[in-house]
Design an enzyme around this catalytic site. Structure first.
Site, PDB file in Angstrom:
ATOM      1  N   ASP A   1       0.955  -1.226   0.408  1.00 43.59           N
ATOM      2  CA  ASP A   1       0.320   0.341  -0.141  1.00 43.59           C
ATOM      3  C   ASP A   1       1.062   1.518   0.210  1.00 43.59           C
ATOM      4  O   ASP A   1       1.431   1.928   1.240  1.00 43.59           O
ATOM      5  CB  ASP A   1      -0.879   0.467   1.180  1.00 43.59           C
ATOM      6  CG  ASP A   1      -1.876  -1.098   1.592  1.00 43.59           C
ATOM      7  OD1 ASP A   1      -1.409  -2.175   1.065  1.00 43.59           O
ATOM      8  OD2 ASP A   1      -2.899  -1.195   1.657  1.00 43.59           O
TER       9      ASP A   1
ATOM     10  N   GLU B   1      -4.285   2.130  -2.838  1.00 51.09           N
ATOM     11  CA  GLU B   1      -5.987   2.092  -2.052  1.00 51.09           C
ATOM     12  C   GLU B   1      -5.452   3.286  -0.972  1.00 51.09           C
ATOM     13  O   GLU B   1      -6.128   4.153  -0.994  1.00 51.09           O
ATOM     14  CB  GLU B   1      -6.343   1.019  -1.219  1.00 51.09           C
ATOM     15  CG  GLU B   1      -5.254   0.906   0.480  1.00 51.09           C
ATOM     16  CD  GLU B   1      -6.299   0.369   1.457  1.00 51.09           C
ATOM     17  OE1 GLU B   1      -7.430  -0.380   0.477  1.00 51.09           O
ATOM     18  OE2 GLU B   1      -5.899   0.369   2.386  1.00 51.09           O
ATOM     19  N   ASN B   2      -4.089   3.458  -0.843  1.00 46.96           N
ATOM     20  CA  ASN B   2      -3.710   5.076   0.207  1.00 46.96           C
ATOM     21  C   ASN B   2      -3.089   5.824  -0.415  1.00 46.96           C
ATOM     22  O   ASN B   2      -2.624   7.104   0.062  1.00 46.96           O
ATOM     23  CB  ASN B   2      -3.311   4.720   1.857  1.00 46.96           C
ATOM     24  CG  ASN B   2      -3.449   3.249   1.822  1.00 46.96           C
ATOM     25  OD1 ASN B   2      -3.522   2.003   1.920  1.00 46.96           O
ATOM     26  ND2 ASN B   2      -5.359   3.548   2.606  1.00 46.96           N
TER      27      ASN B   2
ATOM     28  N   ASN C   1     -10.021  -1.729   1.045  1.00 50.38           N
ATOM     29  CA  ASN C   1     -11.237  -0.930   1.668  1.00 50.38           C
ATOM     30  C   ASN C   1     -11.459   0.006   1.403  1.00 50.38           C
ATOM     31  O   ASN C   1     -12.319   1.309   1.557  1.00 50.38           O
ATOM     32  CB  ASN C   1     -10.780  -1.655   3.285  1.00 50.38           C
ATOM     33  CG  ASN C   1     -10.275  -0.854   3.608  1.00 50.38           C
ATOM     34  OD1 ASN C   1      -8.845  -1.697   3.406  1.00 50.38           O
ATOM     35  ND2 ASN C   1     -10.154  -0.050   4.594  1.00 50.38           N
ATOM     36  N   HIS C   2     -10.260   0.748   0.539  1.00 53.53           N
ATOM     37  CA  HIS C   2     -10.406   2.757   0.651  1.00 53.53           C
ATOM     38  C   HIS C   2     -10.285   2.690  -0.622  1.00 53.53           C
ATOM     39  O   HIS C   2      -9.980   3.972  -1.278  1.00 53.53           O
ATOM     40  CB  HIS C   2      -8.486   2.944   1.159  1.00 53.53           C
ATOM     41  CG  HIS C   2      -8.867   3.703   2.907  1.00 53.53           C
ATOM     42  ND1 HIS C   2      -9.456   4.034   3.697  1.00 53.53           N
ATOM     43  CD2 HIS C   2      -7.828   2.943   3.393  1.00 53.53           C
ATOM     44  CE1 HIS C   2      -8.969   3.812   4.191  1.00 53.53           C
ATOM     45  NE2 HIS C   2      -8.352   3.028   4.600  1.00 53.53           N
TER      46      HIS C   2
ATOM     47  N   HIS D   1      -5.827  -8.565   0.470  1.00 57.01           N
ATOM     48  CA  HIS D   1      -6.121  -7.522   1.150  1.00 57.01           C
ATOM     49  C   HIS D   1      -6.933  -7.372   2.391  1.00 57.01           C
ATOM     50  O   HIS D   1      -7.860  -7.802   2.863  1.00 57.01           O
ATOM     51  CB  HIS D   1      -6.683  -6.518   0.813  1.00 57.01           C
ATOM     52  CG  HIS D   1      -6.356  -4.533   0.818  1.00 57.01           C
ATOM     53  ND1 HIS D   1      -5.650  -4.045   1.392  1.00 57.01           N
ATOM     54  CD2 HIS D   1      -7.357  -4.170   1.967  1.00 57.01           C
ATOM     55  CE1 HIS D   1      -5.624  -2.981   2.058  1.00 57.01           C
ATOM     56  NE2 HIS D   1      -6.816  -3.351   2.149  1.00 57.01           N
TER      57      HIS D   1
ATOM     58  N   HIS E   1      -2.533  -4.172   3.673  1.00 56.34           N
ATOM     59  CA  HIS E   1      -3.782  -3.039   4.023  1.00 56.34           C
ATOM     60  C   HIS E   1      -3.420  -3.634   6.013  1.00 56.34           C
ATOM     61  O   HIS E   1      -3.821  -2.430   6.462  1.00 56.34           O
ATOM     62  CB  HIS E   1      -4.927  -4.717   4.034  1.00 56.34           C
ATOM     63  CG  HIS E   1      -5.934  -4.180   5.398  1.00 56.34           C
ATOM     64  ND1 HIS E   1      -6.836  -2.629   5.310  1.00 56.34           N
ATOM     65  CD2 HIS E   1      -6.678  -4.389   6.769  1.00 56.34           C
ATOM     66  CE1 HIS E   1      -7.571  -2.427   5.735  1.00 56.34           C
ATOM     67  NE2 HIS E   1      -7.676  -3.313   7.027  1.00 56.34           N
TER      68      HIS E   1
ATOM     69  N   HIS F   1      -0.797  -2.252   6.712  1.00 54.92           N
ATOM     70  CA  HIS F   1       0.832  -1.608   5.964  1.00 54.92           C
ATOM     71  C   HIS F   1       1.942  -2.074   7.062  1.00 54.92           C
ATOM     72  O   HIS F   1       2.965  -0.945   7.751  1.00 54.92           O
ATOM     73  CB  HIS F   1       0.079  -0.446   6.733  1.00 54.92           C
ATOM     74  CG  HIS F   1      -0.968   0.425   6.212  1.00 54.92           C
ATOM     75  ND1 HIS F   1      -0.926   1.615   5.795  1.00 54.92           N
ATOM     76  CD2 HIS F   1      -1.517  -0.158   5.607  1.00 54.92           C
ATOM     77  CE1 HIS F   1      -1.931   1.664   4.776  1.00 54.92           C
ATOM     78  NE2 HIS F   1      -2.470   0.665   4.488  1.00 54.92           N
TER      79      HIS F   1
HETATM   80 FE   LIG Z   1      -3.914   0.100   2.916  1.00 57.06          FE
HETATM   81 FE   LIG Z   2      -7.237  -1.505   3.645  1.00 54.90          FE
END
Ligand SMILES: [Fe+2]
Ligand SMILES: [Fe+2]
Ligand SMILES: [Fe+2]
Ligand SMILES: [Fe+2]
Ligand SMILES: [Fe+2]
Ligand SMILES: [Fe+2]
Ligand SMILES: [Fe+2]
Ligand SMILES: [Fe+2]
Lengths: 279, 279, 279, 279
Positions: free
Chosen positions: C8, C39-40, C67-68, C153, C178, C180
């Protein structure tokens, strides 16, 4: 048609109050079809063939379950040959048993019963909304189904109410189970579906959700091993919900709580008794 | 003494049905003290000083909250100077405001109100059972407190019932909030504490827990961003619970649901009305 | 074939360390295909078309999410026309975008990338194991796919390891995202699938999972509103995993961590550099 | 001073790799004090007095635990008389055993060890941050403690990193446990505290978090009863973390992973071996 739904039977207290009262109640309320959630009927954990047969004999027509469906070892083996026992429809493909069934009442009406399980604060599962949508491709209220009842076994009121509105106008009755506490929000939704967030349990309410209260309290106050929970065996309350459907549309005309025995305030729909008396 | 508790007020529908009905109801039911959970009163999210004052003017004596207590920015600032507004007692040390208070009724009786928050399916928090135990070192029912009421803001029925039994015989009334659906399990527990798993909400029940239903349904059926939820503004139901305590012991004699307006089946305790009429 | 996966990307620190190092690293390690979880990437929340293009320009071939994925409003609109950006495959039917794609390397090899999301301690979703199983009806390693990579994830190590073993021998590489935080359990499983529980993030590790640390700490110690989290912008570490596959079978021969820059201990697979040098 | 921490020992594979390697490793790395998390040492579930003594004999000085601490019935009984075995400090008041202890090394140094448990995705517990804060009122690094080590037993990387920063500069070493997977984010934080999100397990990594892999995979793919999980008994990897502290301040100078045996890539801090050789 009059549909009676009985919430999670818990242990002997739950079975006894149902077996003792259901036969007379069926007559008094002119009930056409009875669905009962039996996931806690066997000592608080699951259901056996023997206990299930006793409940069928007492007037239950179809039994639903939930997260406790497999608590008794024998259930996986016999569910395939017992079409009146449902497990959640949104269990994975290949799970023994069925999540929905079509039943015939004594007067020849077709009742579809489906058992779904919620996901909020519950174990991971496939989408119950999508599973319901798919089922309704097969059954149409007022078409090939005279009544459709969904037992939505779940924790969160938000998910239950959303599920009710999602099906509003397409099924006769959406009733929640699993919390073991009856809610007082019985109503007919905007487009004709009867709804109650939770039917409550059939069991002893001098307890923690049907279980002897000492150990559950310890589980919340200590971080130490606790003995296995066992059902409270004081006088049980039968908690149910009665729904009157329209014979033409299959939608709901009225909904009312049914509570008999034990610690909770009794409730009986006056209209149903009056109707029965008039017959 | 008659204690009236009102469940989570949600948005304008919730405030309106309370403001419109509470003054008359206080008289009709001879209510001595009114506690209302206001965590969703301001547009569904939190509470403002202005709205709180309107509720006090309508007859609320003490306001409780829960997980939504800080949803309005101003609340952190004013809670320190408003002793009638409580936040959960088991919030961390150093949190602004108080989790319990002592109040005096018009007839000079002392009522202790405490606001606790559950932990099952909720955010991490310190033990509410231990917090209650500690508070009861200070206040003794029938001693320096004529009545003690606990608003237990939580999700799980098991935790709520365990909390009720944990306090049974030591407080007048344990009532749950947070699910926004009234339960029908009002009862006086074995040792004299009145109990109901959830008071329900004061708000529009043609909704998903008080919110306009379209967006919540989408949140359960899609994984896509949804607009902010807003309260449903149809006719609200006031959902409350009335408890009559014994003046000597402070324990409960009777408990009954109070439901006025909107979509839910109305309920009023006949005994309270009769008592009020007789005065 | 050499597959490089980057965990990520979080904010500017994450993008910068990738853009600054990826082009050279691709050459030095003789990388054939690069997948990055983005996603981030946009200020810690989601991804924009503009930032995505910068990453493609720097050498990313395919971007996964989690999820993001929808945190930036524009993403729902553009994902349909950007086949190199994936969202979780087990999102509900009808979700914009795709959860898997087939890509061609410069040397003409076919790489299948799938993006799945776990369910333990995550939002409710349909079964990722079943979704993976269904996808493998279409693509066969050593058949119509030269390499298959799954970005799983998820939160729980148990679910991630179970997913790895579930696919062992059928895909080239299962990598988690996910949390991190990179894990040190890179290995080739029994039947030839490369596995690492989490790739870690590309971002500033002097942080709480990539975010400025002051506010996250407050979120754990207080129950009060906190300002929106923002990414930490110190020197970033690029966290990735390199897998060498067998050209005949598509299974993994070797796996090694790749860490460049920032606070974490650097890591580079010696075999890959040697191979590249020899070319 | 050199502190060695060993992550959750799982079953026989975990115990064997520790007993076989720790004695030599203590000498080679000049280790002054060894802490091991033993919550899964007894067949994957809890710890017995007998196994604990074997670990002490092999060179463990202090044992920490977590959510599995009471899995073996005897532990509640013997923990009160075994000060070298800790259970989480933030368990409720009245819990048998202790959550922190002071130990003396062979060279007369005082080491404080504390065992905390996280709350995100874990059972409800009192605040571990507040419990740590309270403990640090008693012990001061560089004052009455030469080294302070916290085993933070938790799931979420965000909570673990926040806990690390919360204690940064006040303790020697914060190490996470519970996920059974080692992380590669070992670092010395800004103010001198050594940190690693998870130490990983000592056990067989050809498994699902140390358990035979077949049943865990079934638990994720089916909703049917599964047999009890049992530990995988292939060759174990010993997963640990070595921290060198400054004798004057008690803060960390260096941190490095230690991995020996089994499936994972081996790791040994060269500086420690060199130091030991030079002695
Ligand atoms: Fe993430
Ligand atoms: Fe995530
Ligand atoms: Fe149940
Ligand atoms: Fe259930
Ligand atoms: Fe609320
Ligand atoms: Fe709430
Ligand atoms: Fe463990
Ligand atoms: Fe654990």
């Amino acid at each position: 048609m009059n549909l009676l739904f009985l919430g999670d039977l818990v242990g002997r207290a739950g079975r006894d109050v149902v077996v003792d009262n259901l036969p007379k109640l069926r007559r008094d309320l002119a009930v056409d079809f009875v669905v009962a959630n039996v996931e806690n009927a066997a000592g608080g954990f699951g259901i056996t063939q023997k206990l299930l047969n006793e409940l069928f004999a007492a007037g239950v027509d179809c039994a639903t379950t939930g997260n406790h469906v497999w608590d008794q070892k024998e259930t996986v083996a016999f569910i395939g040959s017992e079409p009146r026992l449902l497990r959640p429809l949104n269990f994975p493909q290949g799970t023994p048993g069925k999540g929905a069934g079509v039943f015939q009442t004594a007067r020849g009406k077709k009742v579809v019963v489906a058992n779904l399980m919620g996901r909020l604060f519950m174990d991971p599962l496939d989408d119950p909304f999508a599973a319901a949508e798919a089922l309704l491709k097969t059954y149409r209220l007022g078409g090939n189904a005279d009544a459709i009842l969904f037992d939505f076994h779940g924790e969160a009121t938000s998910e239950k109410m959303a599920f009710g509105h999602f099906l509003d106008g397409r099924v006769s009755f959406v009733v929640g189970t699993h919390t073991h506490v009856p809610t007082a929000d019985h109503m007919v939704l905007e487009k004709g579906t009867a709804y109650q967030s939770d039917a409550g349990m059939c069991g002893d309410y001098d307890s923690v959700i049907g279980m002897e209260k000492a150990n559950p309290v310890l589980r919340f106050t200590r971080k130490l091993p606790t003995e296995r929970l066992s059902p409270a065996n004081g006088a049980g309350t039968m908690c149910g919900v009665l729904v009157e459907t329209d014979d033409a549309t299959g939608l709901a005309r009225r909904i009312a709580p049914v509570r008999v025995g034990g610690k909770l305030e009794p409730a009986l729909p006056k209209w149903a008794s009056a109707l029965a008396a008039a017959k």
